[in-house]
Each structure stands twice: as structure tokens, then as C-alpha cells.
Design a protein around this motif. Structure first.
Motif, short mmCIF file in Angstrom:
data_model
loop_
_atom_site.label_atom_id
_atom_site.label_comp_id
_atom_site.label_asym_id
_atom_site.label_seq_id
_atom_site.Cartn_x
_atom_site.Cartn_y
_atom_site.Cartn_z
N THR A 1 0.60 -1.39 -0.24
CA THR A 1 0.08 -0.44 -0.28
C THR A 1 0.70 1.27 -0.15
OG1 THR A 1 -0.03 0.46 2.13
CG2 THR A 1 -2.19 -0.86 0.51
N HIS A 2 1.60 1.28 1.24
CA HIS A 2 2.68 2.47 0.99
C HIS A 2 3.86 2.13 2.06
CE1 HIS A 2 0.50 3.56 5.13
NE2 HIS A 2 1.50 4.37 5.15
N GLU A 3 4.92 3.07 1.66
CA GLU A 3 6.27 2.85 2.04
C GLU A 3 6.73 3.59 3.54
OE1 GLU A 3 5.06 4.65 -0.31
OE2 GLU A 3 5.96 6.56 -0.86
N HIS A 4 6.04 2.84 4.16
CA HIS A 4 6.66 3.25 5.30
C HIS A 4 6.94 2.03 6.45
CE1 HIS A 4 3.81 7.61 5.50
NE2 HIS A 4 4.84 7.44 4.98
N HIS A 5 7.59 2.27 7.33
CA HIS A 5 7.94 0.50 8.06
C HIS A 5 6.63 -0.18 8.65
CE1 HIS A 5 8.18 2.59 11.71
NE2 HIS A 5 8.02 3.87 10.91
N ASP A 6 5.71 0.52 9.48
CA ASP A 6 4.30 -0.26 9.60
C ASP A 6 4.54 -1.26 8.48
OD1 ASP A 6 3.84 1.83 8.47
OD2 ASP A 6 2.07 2.16 10.43
N HIS A 7 4.24 -0.48 7.89
CA HIS A 7 2.98 -1.60 6.71
C HIS A 7 4.06 -2.39 5.34
CE1 HIS A 7 -0.46 0.72 7.97
NE2 HIS A 7 0.88 1.44 7.34
N MET A 8 5.55 -2.51 5.58
CA MET A 8 6.35 -3.01 4.31
C MET A 8 7.84 -3.56 5.52
SD MET A 8 7.77 -0.51 3.26
CE MET A 8 8.55 -1.30 2.66
N PRO B 1 6.15 13.60 3.87
CA PRO B 1 5.08 14.16 4.69
C PRO B 1 5.28 13.99 5.94
CG PRO B 1 3.28 13.63 3.45
CD PRO B 1 4.35 12.92 2.93
N GLN B 2 6.14 12.59 6.18
CA GLN B 2 6.39 11.47 7.57
C GLN B 2 8.23 11.80 7.60
OE1 GLN B 2 4.36 9.10 9.63
NE2 GLN B 2 2.88 9.06 8.12
N PHE B 3 9.15 12.34 6.48
CA PHE B 3 10.78 11.85 6.65
C PHE B 3 11.15 12.32 7.91
CE2 PHE B 3 14.57 13.34 5.43
CZ PHE B 3 14.91 12.58 5.03
N GLY C 1 -1.37 10.64 -1.35
CA GLY C 1 -1.20 11.96 -0.11
C GLY C 1 -0.99 11.23 1.32
N HIS C 2 -1.37 10.45 1.31
CA HIS C 2 -0.85 9.71 3.45
C HIS C 2 0.98 9.89 2.87
CE1 HIS C 2 -0.08 8.43 6.41
NE2 HIS C 2 0.49 7.19 6.16
N ALA C 3 1.49 9.57 1.52
CA ALA C 3 2.75 9.02 1.05
C ALA C 3 2.98 9.25 -0.16
CB ALA C 3 3.08 7.60 1.64
ZN LIG Z 1 1.72 5.35 6.88
#
Ligand SMILES: [Zn+2]
Length: 304
Positions: A117-124, A158-160, A195-197
Motif C-alpha cells: 500500500t505505501h512505503e512506511h515501515h509499519d506496513h512494509m 510528509p513524515q520524512f 497523499g499519505h505517502a
Molecule cells: Zn503510513
């Protein structure tokens, strides 16, 4: 004379061997999942916000299964031509996800494709180890291929400042935005959802039980969350992308909504029968909530 015949005999035996191997491979095939074999009775999650707390696998609908943790969704779409995994939870949870997949009686090596879904560590965050365990092909939006390969998020995010990165991922290939991933007769449609990422993706596909078919939508996060410096009101922000993503998901034919954080759609309660699983308005409501939060956020930025 004999000497001349030998090469012909050799060719014949190689041909027979390769035909036998092909027949074996076809006979073995890809195993489809069955209801999970639980080692002990399932225990209720202590926290539905805990990314790493294990929970047992559950059927979502048809051949689609929930194999994630109490707080993070990971979805297995099974097909006789190879299974597809969407997301992989944090690295710390990746072994629990693998155990859930194995509890369905399928082999890790039968997972041939991994999507995110998106490139953030909680999901991947567990993607690198999941790819290594399955040897699957990882399909990525082209704008984040380098992020996945390097394990480093970039300033477009946005959360960089608050992201911890993840292990670099191997066997990453770009796909075309808004395209369809076709595996056998299963067609998984990509929904661009930045949008979120920057590299956000939603996915939609159909599953049937007997003659009742449902549209499943794994929507990406629509949360306008950021580090201390990012402004969604800046001209080059992802605010417009987030609006477009919301509109896209609201317009998508949607019976069963799946969200990366299950709490955003009461997913586990719905899978456990405490709430209705299907709701044709779920994607519209989800999109509206995302839009309201973005507008609230933009108002707050204006008074700062
Ligand atoms: Zn995220």
C-alpha cells in the motif's frame, strides 16, 4: 556404428527426463489455502493498535485471507497460478505473518507476487525478509522503486523526519499506475492513492463464494499526518493528490473495505462477525473522513 548411435540415445533420454519433470510440476501445482490450523484457541488482541501483536489468520472472503497482526493488515490473495501478498507488516512482526500464511497450509514459495500500500515501515518493514523467504517478485509504483531498493524514504514524504527506514528490498519491478495485475483469472486493479505517502496504492479485486461475488478494496491510508516541518498547505504538497485519492476510492465499486490499520474500518470485528463484513458505503465514508481530516489540518496550518 555404436559410437554414432549414442548421442541420439542421450538426446532421447534428456527429452524424456524433461517431459517427466514438467508433468511432476503440473501435478504438484499451487496449493490453495484452507481454514487455518490453530495451535491453540485464538486469543483476543490486547491492543488493536499494536503493529506487532500476533493474531490468527482469517478468511476475508472467497480466496482472500487476513494474515496480518492485531494492528496491521496483511492480505493473501490465493490463486492456482500463484498467490499475491499485499503488505508485510513491520520487520518485528514478519515471522508472525509467515506463521499465519503457513497456518493456511500454503507454501511461502507459492507466493509469487508482493504488492504494497505505501512505503512506511509499519506496513512494509518486513518486506525484505518476506521477499527473501518467498523469492517473490515485488511490484512497485515507479516513483518509489528507488525508495524500496534503498530502504530510505525521501523528503517528498510528509513524515520524512520521523520515519525509520527499512531493510533494502530485492527483486523490485515497476508497474504502470492504474494498471491491472493479472494472475491467472484474477485481476487486481491498481488505484493510485498518493497523499499519505508519495507512493500510496489502493487495490481492488473480486472474490466469489458460490455465486455471490463481492468487490474487495484494500484502500491506502488517507491520513494527512506529518513530521513537524511538512505543510500540506505548501504549493508542492501532497494535498491535491490526497483529494484525488479520496475521490478515486469513493468512486470505486466497493463491498468489503480493507484498511492497512484495521481500526480505520473495524476490520477484525467485521472478520469475527461482530459487525457486518460488507457495506457498499464503506469506501465513500472512508473517503469523506479522510477529506474532513485534511481540511481540518489545512485550517490549523493557516492559523499557525
Ligand atoms: Zn503510513
Amino acid at each position: 556404428m555404436n559410437f554414432q548411435i549414442r548421442p541420439l540415445l542421450l538426446i532421447t533420454s534428456i527429452t524424456i527426463l524433461s517431459l517427466t519433470q514438467t508433468a511432476n510440476a503440473n501435478r504438484i501445482g499451487i496449493k490453495m489455502p484452507s481454514e487455518p490450523k490453530l495451535i491453540s484457541a485464538p486469543t483476543a488482541c490486547k491492543s488493536l493498535d499494536d503493529w506487532n501483536e500476533p493474531t490468527h489468520a482469517r478468511r476475508i472472503y472467497g480466496n482472500t485471507w487476513y494474515v496480518g497482526t492485531c494492528g496491521i493488515s496483511v492480505v493473501l490473495i490465493a490463486t492456482p497460478n500463484g498467490h499475491v501478498l499485499i503488505d508485510s507488516a513491520p520487520q518485528k512482526a514478519s515471522e508472525a505473518v509467515r506463521q499465519n500464511i503457513l497456518s493456511l497450509g500454503v507454501k511461502l514459495s507459492d507466493i509469487k507476487t508482493i504488492l504494497i500500500t505505501h512505503e512506511h515501515h509499519d506496513h512494509m518493514g518486513g518486506l525484505a525478509s518476506m521477499q527473501a523467504a518467498t523469492e517473490a517478485k515485488v511490484l512497485s509504483r515507479s516513483n518509489i522503486v528507488d525508495v524500496l531498493k534503498s530502504g530510505k524514504n525521501d523528503r517528498r514524504d510528509p513524515q520524512f523526519d520521523e520515519l525509520s527506514g527499512f531493510d533494502p528490498v530485492a527483486n523490485v519491478h515497476a508497474f504502470e499506475d492504474a494498471g491491472t495485475i493479472a494472475i491467472g483469472d484474477k485481476k487486481i486493479q491498481h488505484l493510485p492513492m498518493a497523499g499519505h505517502a508519495p507512493g500510496g496504492s489502493g487495490w481492488t479485486w473480486q472474490e466469489c463464494e458460490k455465486s455471490v461475488c463481492k468487490n474487495l478494496v484494500f484502500a491506502d491510508s488517507l491520513g494527512s499526518i506529518s513530521d513537524a516541518t511538512y505543510r500540506y498547505s505548501a504549493p508542492d504538497s501532497l494535498a491535491n493528490a490526497l483529494r484525488e485519492s479520496s475521490q478515486r476510492v469513493a468512486k470505486t465499486a466497493c463491498d468489503i473495505l480493507i484498511t492497512g490499520h484495521g481500526t480505520a474500518s473495524d476490520l477484525l470485528a467485521r472478520l469475527d462477525g461482530a459487525k457486518p463484513l460488507a457495506d457498499t458505503q464503506a469506501c465513500v465514508n472512508y473517503a469523506q473522513t479522510g477529506m474532513l481530516r485534511l481540511e481540518e489540518r489545512l485550517k490549523k496550518e493557516m492559523v499557525k
